[in-house]
Scaffold this motif. Structure first.
Motif, short mmCIF file in Angstrom:
data_model
loop_
_atom_site.label_atom_id
_atom_site.label_comp_id
_atom_site.label_asym_id
_atom_site.label_seq_id
_atom_site.Cartn_x
_atom_site.Cartn_y
_atom_site.Cartn_z
N MET A 45 -10.42 30.50 -18.73
CA MET A 45 -8.87 31.11 -19.12
C MET A 45 -7.93 29.70 -19.96
N ASP A 46 -8.21 28.42 -19.28
CA ASP A 46 -7.22 27.45 -19.80
C ASP A 46 -7.96 26.91 -20.97
N GLN A 48 -9.41 28.94 -23.25
CA GLN A 48 -8.82 30.26 -24.16
C GLN A 48 -7.55 29.82 -24.77
N SER A 49 -6.72 29.51 -23.66
CA SER A 49 -5.28 29.22 -23.84
C SER A 49 -5.23 28.25 -24.70
N TRP A 50 -5.86 27.05 -24.37
CA TRP A 50 -5.83 25.72 -25.51
C TRP A 50 -6.33 26.37 -26.83
N GLU A 52 -6.15 29.29 -28.40
CA GLU A 52 -5.15 30.00 -28.76
C GLU A 52 -3.84 29.03 -29.40
N LEU A 53 -3.55 28.18 -28.33
CA LEU A 53 -2.33 27.15 -28.81
C LEU A 53 -2.64 26.24 -29.93
#
Length: 126
Positions: A45-46, A48-50, A52-53
């Motif tokens: 998840m981290d 994926q978040s990174w 996306e960011l």
């Protein structure tokens, strides 16, 4: 007169550790501790978040950059075009002046020749 000491002891230096005496002060784990303590699902998840960011940030920077590039490019094209047009207008004006001068010279010579011819023919008739 004494010059002030550039290293004032009341100002902390970047390498100096400042002690915090606040009991409510929370300590946060370092990124290394976070990375090693995370579970694989949280890591995913981290990640994926990174990603996306990173994608959002990259798009934003590119959009701003393209806007700026368009502005600079348009400005440079206008300046270059203005210089080229000014050079063309100057050259065209010189050509027109030269052509007009030559045409006037030819017209004046022809007119003078015709007047001389008229005067000579009227002198011969008289």
């Amino acid at each position: 007169m004494n010059s002030p000491n550039p290293l004032d002891s009341s100002i902390p230096i970047l390498t100096e550790v400042i002690a915090v005496n606040d009991p409510d002060e929370r300590t946060y784990p370092s990124t290394v501790e976070l990375a090693t303590s995370a579970t694989p699902a949280t890591n995913l998840m981290d990640q994926q978040s990174w990603e996306e960011l990173e994608k959002t940030l990259r798009e934003s920077v590119l959009r701003q950059l393209l806007t700026r590039v368009d502005f600079v490019l348009e400005h440079r094209v206008r300046d270059s075009l203005a210089d080229v047009l000014q050079t063309a207008v100057d050259g065209l004006a010189q050509e027109i002046r030269g052509g007009l001068s030559k045409s006037l010279e030819e017209i004046i010579q022809r007119t003078i020749s015709q007047e001389i011819s008229k005067l000579q023919s009227s002198n011969f008739k008289s």
